[in-house]
Motif scaffolding. Structure first.
Motif, short mmCIF file in Angstrom:
data_model
loop_
_atom_site.label_atom_id
_atom_site.label_comp_id
_atom_site.label_asym_id
_atom_site.label_seq_id
_atom_site.Cartn_x
_atom_site.Cartn_y
_atom_site.Cartn_z
N LYS A 37 -37.09 38.04 -2.49
CA LYS A 37 -36.31 38.55 -3.63
C LYS A 37 -34.89 38.94 -3.18
CE LYS A 37 -40.19 40.16 -6.49
NZ LYS A 37 -41.31 39.72 -5.65
N GLY A 38 -34.79 39.50 -1.98
CA GLY A 38 -33.47 39.82 -1.44
C GLY A 38 -32.63 38.57 -1.27
N LEU A 39 -33.25 37.50 -0.80
CA LEU A 39 -32.55 36.23 -0.64
C LEU A 39 -32.10 35.67 -1.99
CD1 LEU A 39 -31.53 33.81 0.91
CD2 LEU A 39 -33.90 33.00 1.12
N ILE A 40 -32.95 35.81 -3.00
CA ILE A 40 -32.57 35.37 -4.35
C ILE A 40 -31.37 36.18 -4.85
CG2 ILE A 40 -33.34 35.30 -6.76
CD1 ILE A 40 -36.15 34.61 -5.68
N GLU A 41 -31.36 37.47 -4.57
CA GLU A 41 -30.22 38.31 -4.97
C GLU A 41 -28.94 37.86 -4.28
OE1 GLU A 41 -32.69 42.47 -5.84
OE2 GLU A 41 -31.53 42.23 -3.98
N LEU A 50 -27.69 34.83 -6.09
CA LEU A 50 -27.16 35.15 -7.42
C LEU A 50 -25.92 36.04 -7.35
CD1 LEU A 50 -30.52 35.96 -9.27
CD2 LEU A 50 -29.21 33.83 -9.39
N ASP A 51 -25.48 36.37 -6.13
CA ASP A 51 -24.34 37.27 -5.91
C ASP A 51 -24.61 38.66 -6.48
OD1 ASP A 51 -21.89 37.85 -4.82
OD2 ASP A 51 -20.70 37.02 -6.45
N GLU A 52 -25.87 39.09 -6.34
CA GLU A 52 -26.27 40.41 -6.85
C GLU A 52 -26.82 41.31 -5.75
OE1 GLU A 52 -29.05 39.59 -9.99
OE2 GLU A 52 -27.46 39.24 -11.46
N PHE A 53 -26.67 40.89 -4.51
CA PHE A 53 -27.20 41.67 -3.39
C PHE A 53 -26.38 42.95 -3.23
CE2 PHE A 53 -27.64 42.42 1.28
CZ PHE A 53 -29.03 42.57 1.33
N ARG A 54 -27.08 44.06 -3.06
CA ARG A 54 -26.41 45.35 -2.97
C ARG A 54 -26.58 45.99 -1.59
NH1 ARG A 54 -24.30 43.22 -6.30
NH2 ARG A 54 -24.15 43.68 -8.54
N GLY A 55 -26.87 45.18 -0.61
CA GLY A 55 -27.02 45.70 0.74
C GLY A 55 -28.43 46.17 1.03
N LEU A 102 -31.02 38.29 6.72
CA LEU A 102 -30.25 37.98 5.52
C LEU A 102 -28.78 38.14 5.85
CD1 LEU A 102 -32.03 39.77 2.50
CD2 LEU A 102 -31.93 37.31 2.96
N SER A 103 -27.96 37.29 5.27
CA SER A 103 -26.51 37.41 5.41
C SER A 103 -25.88 37.37 4.03
CB SER A 103 -25.95 36.26 6.26
OG SER A 103 -26.52 36.27 7.55
N TYR A 104 -24.84 38.18 3.86
CA TYR A 104 -24.15 38.24 2.56
C TYR A 104 -22.67 38.51 2.82
CZ TYR A 104 -23.17 39.62 -2.31
OH TYR A 104 -22.67 39.72 -3.59
N LYS A 105 -21.87 37.54 2.42
CA LYS A 105 -20.41 37.64 2.59
C LYS A 105 -20.05 37.96 4.04
CE LYS A 105 -19.63 38.78 -2.25
NZ LYS A 105 -19.05 39.70 -3.25
N GLY A 106 -20.77 37.32 4.97
CA GLY A 106 -20.46 37.43 6.38
C GLY A 106 -21.10 38.60 7.10
N ARG A 107 -21.77 39.49 6.37
CA ARG A 107 -22.45 40.60 7.01
C ARG A 107 -23.93 40.27 7.16
NH1 ARG A 107 -22.81 47.08 5.27
NH2 ARG A 107 -24.30 47.62 6.89
#
Length: 382
Positions: free
Chosen positions: A293-297, A300-305, A194-199
């Motif tokens: 579910k993590g990917l869905i988060e 939705l911009d709701e991923f908390r790491g 998973l990647s979120y905001k470049g991390r």
């Protein structure tokens, strides 16, 4: 307020997204031109639209007021990115998404990624520009932008080249073909991330069971891969470097690698969840983490790491019972009597050959255990 998720596509992965979204209390909307799609079983609403007309999809998403967009296949990655970017939602940047399925491009931008070894490779539209005298055989031919092992052919000698090229061209269409040095030996793996905001976050490494040449079809998957902590760390570093290089800022990626004598060779990136049960349910079963579910988060911009140290180390896998794995048939016939059985799927009494990865239209048995890896070999006589 109920969140709304746009799912670009309507096949089995869309069905999986719809199921997980429903469990999260999220309204889901699938998009495709297939009015008889499987996704209708789980999504809130299916929208009949040509998804290649990206502005039509964007208009519908704006009217719905979706809060996130996910892709389901290589084909839908640019569409999901276009819609999400125009709505200010997390995504792979559209300029990267348009080329992220291009195997040749991905090899070029990863040439200097530390720890990620590249085989020799070239891109061609026809064989007139390919000098086979410059290459060591075997080589492997692939469509540059198709997944699921479609169109793959391993060529052992120049005499086989014309027929193999014709086979691969059937799948490539007007796109070029990538020719690569075939990486002999070793073991093939895939990495779910998973990647979120470049991390980037590594969720699981899957060990592949391959048919080998000529088409290298996947006959099964085992999780977790049996790698030392040092090798897992090396894989994570190399894959994360590759994800940054190709432009995966948000979302999932299914990265295929091969390890030979402790060297990590890049096979390809697929900027979507792994198919054939890998992303779901195997990764969730083996890690205890709801990957989809993590990917869905993330969407939705709701991923908390994610604290990767909290991931479980359970055992899960799938064996496809096909013409190539006929030795599995006696165990398949009696697998219901074992407590490791998680899911048996029987579509045919006759064993069918696999020509490309297809985890839903063939016989398979899936195992799961929290305590010990099931020793299937003691039930199998090859």
């Amino acid at each position: 307020m109920v969140k709304k998720l746009a799912i670009i596509g309507s096949g089995r992965m869309a069905w999986i997204f719809g199921k997980n979204a429903s469990e999260m209390g999220i309204e889901s909307h699938a998009f495709s031109f297939d009015d008889h799609c499987v996704a209708k079983e789980t999504v809130t609403e299916h929208h009949l639209v040509d998804i290649m007309k990206v502005d039509d999809v964007l208009d519908i998403c704006r009217k719905i007021g979706v809060h996130g967009v996910v892709a389901t296949t290589e084909l839908t990655v640019p569409v999901a990115s276009y819609v999400a970017q125009n709505m200010g939602l997390p995504c792979i940047p559209y300029d990267k998404a348009k080329v992220i399925t291009d195997k040749y491009r991905n090899r070029k931008v990863c040439e200097h990624v530390e720890g990620l070894v590249q085989p020799r490779y070239a891109e061609v539209y026809d064989l007139d520009v390919f000098n086979d005298k410059d290459w060591q055989f075997p080589i492997i031919l692939k469509p540059t932008s198709k997944g699921g092992k479609r169109g793959i052919a391993v060529v052992d000698s120049p005499d086989e080249l014309i027929s193999a090229f014709g086979y691969t061209k059937q799948f490539a269409g007007h796109d070029p073909i990538i020719i690569e040095e075939f990486i002999k030996g070793g073991q093939e793996y895939s990495v779910e991330s998973l990647s979120y905001k470049g991390r980037h976050y590594m969720i699981q490494i899957t060990e592949k069971i391959s048919s080998g040449p000529p088409h290298c079809v996947e006959l099964g998957h085992r999780q977790p891969a049996q790698l030392s902590p040092e090798m897992r760390s090396a894989v994570q570093k190399a894959v994360f470097g590759g994800l940054t290089a190709i432009g995966v800022e948000n979302g999932s990626c299914h990265t295929e690698i091969k390890i030979v004598h402790d060297k990590i060779y890049l096979i390809e990136f697929n900027a979507r969840p792994g198919g054939d049960h890998i992303a779901w349910p195997l990764t969730e079963l083996s890690t205890g983490y709801p990957y989809i579910k993590g990917l869905i988060e993330v969407a939705l911009d709701e991923f908390r790491g994610l604290d990767e140290a909290q991931l479980k180390n359970y055992y899960a896998g799938v064996c496809f019972v096909t013409e190539q794995t006929a030795y599995l048939k006696p165990l398949f016939d009696i697998c219901e009597q074992f407590d490791w059985l998680y899911w048996k799927n029987e579509v045919s009494k006759e064993l069918l050959p696999l020509t490309h990865n297809d985890g839903y239209h063939t016989n398979f048995m899936m195992y799961y255990s929290k305590t010990a890896k099931p020793d299937l070999n003691k039930f199998i006589k090859k």
